[in-house]
Design a protein around this motif. Sequence first.
Motif, PDB file in Angstrom:
ATOM      1  N   PHE A 341       0.834  -1.205   0.000  1.00 20.68           N
ATOM      2  CA  PHE A 341       0.000   0.000   0.000  1.00 20.68           C
ATOM      3  C   PHE A 341       0.872   1.259   0.000  1.00 20.68           C
ATOM      4  O   PHE A 341       0.561   2.229  -0.699  1.00 20.68           O
ATOM      5  N   GLN A 342       1.956   1.241   0.767  1.00 21.42           N
ATOM      6  CA  GLN A 342       2.844   2.400   0.798  1.00 21.42           C
ATOM      7  C   GLN A 342       3.433   2.680  -0.575  1.00 21.42           C
ATOM      8  O   GLN A 342       3.550   3.831  -0.996  1.00 21.42           O
ATOM      9  N   TYR A 343       3.795   1.631  -1.298  1.00 26.06           N
ATOM     10  CA  TYR A 343       4.316   1.819  -2.660  1.00 26.06           C
ATOM     11  C   TYR A 343       3.232   2.382  -3.587  1.00 26.06           C
ATOM     12  O   TYR A 343       3.519   3.202  -4.463  1.00 26.06           O
ATOM     13  N   LEU A 344       1.988   1.939  -3.378  1.00 30.82           N
ATOM     14  CA  LEU A 344       0.888   2.487  -4.173  1.00 30.82           C
ATOM     15  C   LEU A 344       0.703   3.978  -3.893  1.00 30.82           C
ATOM     16  O   LEU A 344       0.346   4.744  -4.802  1.00 30.82           O
ATOM     17  N   ARG A 345       0.940   4.399  -2.673  1.00 29.58           N
ATOM     18  CA  ARG A 345       0.863   5.840  -2.356  1.00 29.58           C
ATOM     19  C   ARG A 345       1.823   6.645  -3.228  1.00 29.58           C
ATOM     20  O   ARG A 345       1.533   7.775  -3.629  1.00 29.58           O
ATOM     21  N   PHE A 346       2.970   6.057  -3.512  1.00 27.88           N
ATOM     22  CA  PHE A 346       3.956   6.744  -4.342  1.00 27.88           C
ATOM     23  C   PHE A 346       3.612   6.667  -5.838  1.00 27.88           C
ATOM     24  O   PHE A 346       3.807   7.647  -6.559  1.00 27.88           O
ATOM     25  N   PHE A 347       3.117   5.519  -6.305  1.00 27.28           N
ATOM     26  CA  PHE A 347       3.090   5.290  -7.747  1.00 27.28           C
ATOM     27  C   PHE A 347       1.705   5.129  -8.373  1.00 27.28           C
ATOM     28  O   PHE A 347       1.595   5.126  -9.589  1.00 27.28           O
ATOM     29  N   LEU A 348       0.656   4.992  -7.574  1.00 24.54           N
ATOM     30  CA  LEU A 348      -0.694   4.988  -8.138  1.00 24.54           C
ATOM     31  C   LEU A 348      -1.209   6.420  -8.136  1.00 24.54           C
ATOM     32  O   LEU A 348      -1.443   7.009  -7.086  1.00 24.54           O
ATOM     33  N   GLU A 349      -1.385   6.990  -9.316  1.00 24.32           N
ATOM     34  CA  GLU A 349      -1.694   8.417  -9.412  1.00 24.32           C
ATOM     35  C   GLU A 349      -3.157   8.743  -9.131  1.00 24.32           C
ATOM     36  O   GLU A 349      -3.488   9.862  -8.753  1.00 24.32           O
ATOM     37  N   ASP A 350      -4.051   7.787  -9.320  1.00 21.44           N
ATOM     38  CA  ASP A 350      -5.485   8.014  -9.173  1.00 21.44           C
ATOM     39  C   ASP A 350      -5.857   8.080  -7.682  1.00 21.44           C
ATOM     40  O   ASP A 350      -5.852   7.065  -6.978  1.00 21.44           O
ATOM     41  N   ASP A 351      -6.208   9.265  -7.201  1.00 20.17           N
ATOM     42  CA  ASP A 351      -6.539   9.455  -5.780  1.00 20.17           C
ATOM     43  C   ASP A 351      -7.758   8.638  -5.358  1.00 20.17           C
ATOM     44  O   ASP A 351      -7.780   8.042  -4.273  1.00 20.17           O
ATOM     45  N   GLU A 352      -8.794   8.630  -6.195  1.00 19.05           N
ATOM     46  CA  GLU A 352     -10.020   7.909  -5.843  1.00 19.05           C
ATOM     47  C   GLU A 352      -9.774   6.407  -5.760  1.00 19.05           C
ATOM     48  O   GLU A 352     -10.282   5.724  -4.868  1.00 19.05           O
ATOM     49  N   ARG A 353      -8.991   5.898  -6.699  1.00 20.96           N
ATOM     50  CA  ARG A 353      -8.672   4.469  -6.694  1.00 20.96           C
ATOM     51  C   ARG A 353      -7.867   4.106  -5.453  1.00 20.96           C
ATOM     52  O   ARG A 353      -8.121   3.098  -4.797  1.00 20.96           O
ATOM     53  N   LEU A 354      -6.895   4.937  -5.093  1.00 17.12           N
ATOM     54  CA  LEU A 354      -6.079   4.676  -3.905  1.00 17.12           C
ATOM     55  C   LEU A 354      -6.934   4.682  -2.646  1.00 17.12           C
ATOM     56  O   LEU A 354      -6.774   3.821  -1.773  1.00 17.12           O
ATOM     57  N   GLU A 355      -7.844   5.642  -2.541  1.00 14.43           N
ATOM     58  CA  GLU A 355      -8.705   5.734  -1.358  1.00 14.43           C
ATOM     59  C   GLU A 355      -9.625   4.525  -1.258  1.00 14.43           C
ATOM     60  O   GLU A 355      -9.863   4.000  -0.154  1.00 14.43           O
ATOM     61  N   GLN A 356     -10.127   4.043  -2.395  1.00 12.26           N
ATOM     62  CA  GLN A 356     -10.986   2.861  -2.375  1.00 12.26           C
ATOM     63  C   GLN A 356     -10.213   1.632  -1.924  1.00 12.26           C
ATOM     64  O   GLN A 356     -10.714   0.813  -1.135  1.00 12.26           O
ATOM     65  N   ILE A 357      -8.972   1.493  -2.397  1.00 15.92           N
ATOM     66  CA  ILE A 357      -8.118   0.380  -1.973  1.00 15.92           C
ATOM     67  C   ILE A 357      -7.858   0.471  -0.472  1.00 15.92           C
ATOM     68  O   ILE A 357      -7.910  -0.538   0.244  1.00 15.92           O
ATOM     69  N   ARG A 358      -7.604   1.677   0.013  1.00 16.68           N
ATOM     70  CA  ARG A 358      -7.349   1.862   1.445  1.00 16.68           C
ATOM     71  C   ARG A 358      -8.552   1.410   2.269  1.00 16.68           C
ATOM     72  O   ARG A 358      -8.405   0.682   3.257  1.00 16.68           O
ATOM     73  N   LYS A 359      -9.732   1.838   1.865  1.00 18.18           N
ATOM     74  CA  LYS A 359     -10.950   1.479   2.602  1.00 18.18           C
ATOM     75  C   LYS A 359     -11.183  -0.028   2.571  1.00 18.18           C
ATOM     76  O   LYS A 359     -11.482  -0.654   3.600  1.00 18.18           O
ATOM     77  N   ASP A 360     -11.050  -0.613   1.376  1.00 16.11           N
ATOM     78  CA  ASP A 360     -11.336  -2.043   1.225  1.00 16.11           C
ATOM     79  C   ASP A 360     -10.314  -2.897   1.959  1.00 16.11           C
ATOM     80  O   ASP A 360     -10.658  -3.939   2.537  1.00 16.11           O
ATOM     81  N   TYR A 361      -9.071  -2.485   1.953  1.00 12.33           N
ATOM     82  CA  TYR A 361      -8.030  -3.265   2.635  1.00 12.33           C
ATOM     83  C   TYR A 361      -8.162  -3.100   4.151  1.00 12.33           C
ATOM     84  O   TYR A 361      -8.024  -4.061   4.909  1.00 12.33           O
ATOM     85  N   SER A 362      -8.458  -1.895   4.594  1.00 14.65           N
ATOM     86  CA  SER A 362      -8.599  -1.636   6.036  1.00 14.65           C
ATOM     87  C   SER A 362      -9.802  -2.369   6.620  1.00 14.65           C
ATOM     88  O   SER A 362      -9.787  -2.771   7.789  1.00 14.65           O
ATOM     89  N   SER A 363     -10.837  -2.553   5.809  1.00 16.57           N
ATOM     90  CA  SER A 363     -12.044  -3.233   6.289  1.00 16.57           C
ATOM     91  C   SER A 363     -11.899  -4.749   6.251  1.00 16.57           C
ATOM     92  O   SER A 363     -12.707  -5.472   6.859  1.00 16.57           O
ATOM     93  N   GLY A 364     -10.897  -5.248   5.538  1.00 18.75           N
ATOM     94  CA  GLY A 364     -10.708  -6.689   5.415  1.00 18.75           C
ATOM     95  C   GLY A 364     -11.335  -7.266   4.171  1.00 18.75           C
ATOM     96  O   GLY A 364     -11.181  -8.458   3.867  1.00 18.75           O
ATOM     97  N   GLU A 365     -12.042  -6.420   3.416  1.00 18.13           N
ATOM     98  CA  GLU A 365     -12.698  -6.896   2.191  1.00 18.13           C
ATOM     99  C   GLU A 365     -11.659  -7.265   1.125  1.00 18.13           C
ATOM    100  O   GLU A 365     -11.839  -8.211   0.355  1.00 18.13           O
ATOM    101  N   LEU A 366     -10.571  -6.496   1.076  1.00 18.49           N
ATOM    102  CA  LEU A 366      -9.508  -6.711   0.086  1.00 18.49           C
ATOM    103  C   LEU A 366      -8.361  -7.467   0.736  1.00 18.49           C
ATOM    104  O   LEU A 366      -7.879  -7.085   1.805  1.00 18.49           O
ATOM    105  N   LEU A 367      -7.915  -8.546   0.096  1.00 15.41           N
ATOM    106  CA  LEU A 367      -6.840  -9.363   0.647  1.00 15.41           C
ATOM    107  C   LEU A 367      -5.482  -8.864   0.169  1.00 15.41           C
ATOM    108  O   LEU A 367      -5.365  -8.170  -0.846  1.00 15.41           O
TER     109      LEU A 367
END
Length: 411
Positions: A341-367
């Motif tokens: 996730f930290q690497y995605l903060r640096f290299f994934l440019e899409d803010d909305e996509r990054l925020e969705q990944i953060r939410k899904d991973y933090s909730s346990g929905e995303l493995l």
Amino acid sequence: MADDVESKLTEMNIEAKEEEESEDFVDPWTVASSSVKGVDYDKLIVKFGCNKLDQDLLDRMEKIIGKPVHHFLRRGIFFAHRELKMVLDMYESGKPFYLYTGRGPSSEAMHLGHLIPFIMTKWLQDAFDVPLVIQMTDDEKFLWKDLTSDEARRLADENMKDIIAMGFDPEKTFIFSDFEHMGQSEAFYRTVVNTQKLVTFNQVKGIFGFTESDSIGKIAFPAVQATPAFSCAFPEIFNNRKDVPCLIPCAIDQDPYFRMTRDVAPRMGALKPSTMYSVFFPALQGSQSKMSASDPNSSIFLTDTNAQIKNKINKYAFSGGGATVEEHKANGGDCDIDVSFQYLRFFLEDDERLEQIRKDYSSGELLTGYLKKELIGILQKIVSEQQKRRAEVTDETIKLFTTPRKLKYDY
């Protein structure tokens, strides 16, 4: 009563010891943290005496350039500064600044972490349309590392190819090796010596921790890294002017050099340089570890194949997820310590996509496996495109960037 006092003192001693043990250590050569989350940057700002890059400054920058700021700025990857406001004030009044950053060539292959200051620098150069000087400190690496001067000089050329491949414009950019340029430019060497004359051994000892056992080359080197922050060091570019402001994007471990530079500047009749500081790029094994050119599994290198990138991320990238799928789904993942996730903060440019990944991973929905797959695809694309551009960089291209000359700007 005495037992209570003794118990209280013991608790205080334990707390003091824990605080001491958890203290981060950061200097230009060593970064160490006992926290699984890495360096506490708020504490580091206070310790170094710089300022937080706040939203007001980012809003002002957006207003000046007429477009959103880079995601490194939006996400706090570049998080601190010294007198950025001064540079923006002067720019708005019609006095352009120039950019200066550098690279210490200690390895043949650069890794992803080495790209961070150059990505930010290129964005700033494009956004503000200003000249750039890039210092290759091959002399520094010769002094600090087990390298011959010939090998350090060769590594500088190899690293230049990766820097050039990032798309810098030769009409706006001068890249130089200290070993080569010191003998070419009287103005550069004069500025080095002028700086050296104004800094005492006690000062560099206090700033950098040098001892009587360190070589005089190490003790003298900080003045060499300070010199590109003074426009008078580049008469071909700035027409001998001392009053062109400089902005230096770099990692915060370089701040000691520029604290010294800013102290010297007024006594040289020059402007103090401004700085912008980034957080550290974490090693694959986590923020407590340090990336090392001697350990190929500590980071993604720009020479890695797609298969190597996939293997390294899957095998070595520290996970913030649960120990089992059930535990992860129940408790969620910790994005603050998850390297993918930290690497995605640096290299994934899409803010909305990054925020969705953060939410899904933090909730346990995303493995964790999905997170790593997403990152692998992004990094494979970045590295393969970098490799293609690098293959097109010739010796003639390097000469174009490294020849002392006037750039496209008038001063």
